[in-house]
Design a protein around this motif. Structure first.
Motif, short mmCIF file in Angstrom:
data_model
loop_
_atom_site.label_atom_id
_atom_site.label_comp_id
_atom_site.label_asym_id
_atom_site.label_seq_id
_atom_site.Cartn_x
_atom_site.Cartn_y
_atom_site.Cartn_z
N VAL A 124 7.08 5.32 0.87
CA VAL A 124 5.78 5.17 1.47
C VAL A 124 5.17 4.07 0.58
O VAL A 124 4.89 4.25 -0.95
CB VAL A 124 5.07 6.20 2.00
CG1 VAL A 124 3.85 5.73 2.47
CG2 VAL A 124 5.98 7.23 2.70
N VAL A 125 4.89 2.78 1.00
CA VAL A 125 3.91 2.03 0.19
C VAL A 125 2.66 1.89 0.77
O VAL A 125 2.13 2.19 1.83
CB VAL A 125 4.61 0.53 0.45
CG1 VAL A 125 3.52 -0.56 -0.29
CG2 VAL A 125 5.83 0.51 -0.19
N VAL A 126 1.43 2.56 -0.19
CA VAL A 126 0.39 2.42 -0.01
C VAL A 126 -0.45 1.31 -0.80
O VAL A 126 -0.11 0.76 -1.64
CB VAL A 126 -0.36 3.87 -0.50
CG1 VAL A 126 0.30 4.94 0.53
CG2 VAL A 126 -0.20 3.98 -1.91
N GLU A 127 -1.85 1.05 -0.27
CA GLU A 127 -2.81 0.05 -0.83
C GLU A 127 -3.56 0.98 -1.65
O GLU A 127 -4.54 1.82 -1.13
CB GLU A 127 -3.33 -0.60 0.03
CG GLU A 127 -3.94 -1.90 -0.53
CD GLU A 127 -4.81 -2.78 0.57
OE1 GLU A 127 -6.05 -2.59 0.37
OE2 GLU A 127 -4.02 -3.28 1.04
N ARG A 128 -3.46 0.78 -2.93
CA ARG A 128 -4.60 1.53 -3.97
C ARG A 128 -5.02 0.68 -4.91
O ARG A 128 -4.67 0.02 -5.71
CB ARG A 128 -3.93 2.64 -4.65
CG ARG A 128 -4.41 3.63 -5.48
CD ARG A 128 -3.38 4.57 -6.27
NE ARG A 128 -2.77 5.38 -5.51
CZ ARG A 128 -1.65 6.28 -5.69
NH1 ARG A 128 -1.25 6.10 -6.92
NH2 ARG A 128 -1.08 6.91 -4.70
N GLY A 129 -6.54 0.72 -4.85
CA GLY A 129 -7.43 -0.23 -5.68
C GLY A 129 -6.95 -1.73 -5.45
O GLY A 129 -6.80 -2.25 -6.52
N GLY A 130 -6.51 -2.14 -4.71
CA GLY A 130 -6.10 -3.70 -4.27
C GLY A 130 -4.84 -3.72 -4.72
O GLY A 130 -4.29 -5.05 -4.53
N GLU A 131 -3.93 -2.73 -5.10
CA GLU A 131 -2.51 -2.99 -5.34
C GLU A 131 -1.70 -2.37 -4.45
O GLU A 131 -2.13 -1.24 -3.83
CB GLU A 131 -2.26 -2.81 -6.89
CG GLU A 131 -3.10 -3.33 -7.78
CD GLU A 131 -2.69 -3.17 -9.23
OE1 GLU A 131 -2.20 -2.00 -9.42
OE2 GLU A 131 -3.25 -3.83 -10.07
N GLN A 132 -0.33 -2.60 -4.27
CA GLN A 132 0.57 -1.82 -3.64
C GLN A 132 1.43 -0.81 -4.63
O GLN A 132 1.75 -1.36 -5.48
CB GLN A 132 1.43 -2.66 -2.82
CG GLN A 132 0.72 -3.56 -1.50
CD GLN A 132 1.54 -4.28 -0.55
OE1 GLN A 132 2.91 -4.03 -0.78
NE2 GLN A 132 0.99 -4.77 0.35
N VAL A 133 1.42 0.65 -4.25
CA VAL A 133 2.09 1.43 -4.68
C VAL A 133 3.02 2.04 -4.06
O VAL A 133 2.76 2.49 -2.74
CB VAL A 133 0.98 2.59 -5.49
CG1 VAL A 133 1.77 3.53 -6.25
CG2 VAL A 133 0.08 1.61 -6.26
N ALA A 134 4.22 2.27 -4.56
CA ALA A 134 5.42 2.70 -3.89
C ALA A 134 5.62 4.36 -4.10
O ALA A 134 5.42 4.67 -5.26
CB ALA A 134 6.76 2.21 -4.03
N ILE A 135 5.58 5.28 -3.16
CA ILE A 135 5.58 6.59 -3.21
C ILE A 135 6.99 7.05 -2.80
O ILE A 135 7.12 6.80 -1.49
CB ILE A 135 4.54 7.34 -2.84
CG1 ILE A 135 3.04 6.98 -3.36
CG2 ILE A 135 4.55 8.93 -2.83
CD1 ILE A 135 1.92 7.49 -2.71
N ARG A 136 7.81 7.57 -3.50
CA ARG A 136 9.13 8.15 -3.05
C ARG A 136 9.12 9.48 -2.87
O ARG A 136 8.70 10.56 -3.62
CB ARG A 136 10.10 7.87 -4.03
CG ARG A 136 10.65 6.32 -4.11
CD ARG A 136 11.44 5.94 -5.38
NE ARG A 136 11.66 4.62 -4.91
CZ ARG A 136 10.99 3.54 -5.81
NH1 ARG A 136 9.45 4.03 -6.32
NH2 ARG A 136 11.09 2.34 -5.81
#
Length: 291
Positions: A186-198
């Motif tokens: 799952v890719v989320v937007e966090r603080g203006g950046e995209q973070v991948a969560i597996r």
């Protein structure tokens, strides 16, 4: 009276369906220069309520509310007029045209009914159709329960993709996330950046078994100042449109949590983190006895 209204509605709906059907035959016949002898709304045995003739076609309003009809030259239709077939073929008759034109004239009525159904369906969907909250409108992200935090989500995260597929309809997101035979990325937007969560498959299975997906995420309501009503708010320098994003150095994004935090500092002075347009401000505010 209600029964009478329903009966009238029934006849009007029937007339609309039949009228649209016959219009299909009419327009297609005219397109191929086939003579149309009559076009009637309602049937007119013995007499008509209203009629006129134009361009060789008799238009009229009958008295028997059972739909309507179109009489095409050289074609045996509802009128069952077989005498015309005994006459020599004329170039503007249905039977004088090639097979493909006759075919199009015959199916034009059904085609018009199909188009009517599509238009009605679009109208129903537009007026009473299913609406949903779009992920793109989640400006402040989401708040997550304990299970969500264990998977790696943080309050304020906004979904971007699940296994590369964009997230749009939030109502289907849980199924998209949980119904799988493998882990998810799952890719989320966090603080203006995209973070991948597996997320491993075992975690997803445990969530389904324990129903930990209930309340997995909720929409936060941001604390946005609508108007400044109290002296303490004015003295602090708050303005309409300000968004309170934290207290005493803690980042808090939703209205309910900020209210709880204010209740903890009743009668004290707190430092508010305020976002105004593109600026982030720190304002000292006195909290009254009611928090």
């Amino acid at each position: 009276m209600d029964i009478l209204i329903k009966v009238i509605q029934l006849f009007l709906c029937f007339t609309l369906l039949v009228g649209i059907h016959e219009l299909g035959h009419f327009f297609m016949a005219r397109a191929f220069k086939i003579r149309v002898e009559k076009f009637y709304i309602f049937f007119n045995p013995w007499f008509s309520l209203f009629k006129f003739r134009r361009n060789g076609t008799e238009y009229g309003l009958g008295w028997l509310p059972l739909g309507g009809y179109v009489k095409i030259a050289g074609m045996v239709d509802e009128s069952m007029d077989k005498e015309q077939l005994k006459q020599p073929v004329k170039p503007d008759e249905f039977r004088a045209k090639p097979a493909w034109q006759r075919f199009l004239v015959m199916i034009a009525g059904v085609t018009m009914n199909l188009l009517l159904a599509v238009v009605i369906y679009i109208g129903i969907c537009y007026t009473w159709g299913d609406s949903y909250f779009s992920n793109n409108d989640a400006r402040w992200g989401y708040n997550f329960n304990d299970a969500g935090h264990e998977m790696g989500f943080r309050d304020g995260d906004r979904f971007v993709t699940i296994d590369g597929e964009p997230v749009d309809n939030i109502r289907t997101l849980l199924n998209d996330l949980l119904i799988t035979e493998s882990g998810r990325t799952v890719v989320v937007e966090r603080g203006g950046e995209q973070v991948a969560i597996r997320i491993p498959l075992e975690t997803l299975i445990r969530m389904r078994q324990e129903k930990a997906y209930d309340g997995l995420f909720t929409l936060p309501a941001p604390f946005i100042v609508d108007s400044v009503a109290s002296a303490a708010a004015r003295d602090a320098g708050l303005q309409p449109g300000d968004r309170i994003a934290g207290l005493d150095g803690r980042t808090i994004t939703d209205f309910a949590s900020i209210r709880e935090a204010l209740a903890e500092v009743k009668g004290q002075t707190t430092m508010l983190t305020v976002i105004r347009d593109t600026d982030t401000l720190s304002l000292a505010a006195a909290v009254d006895g009611q928090g």
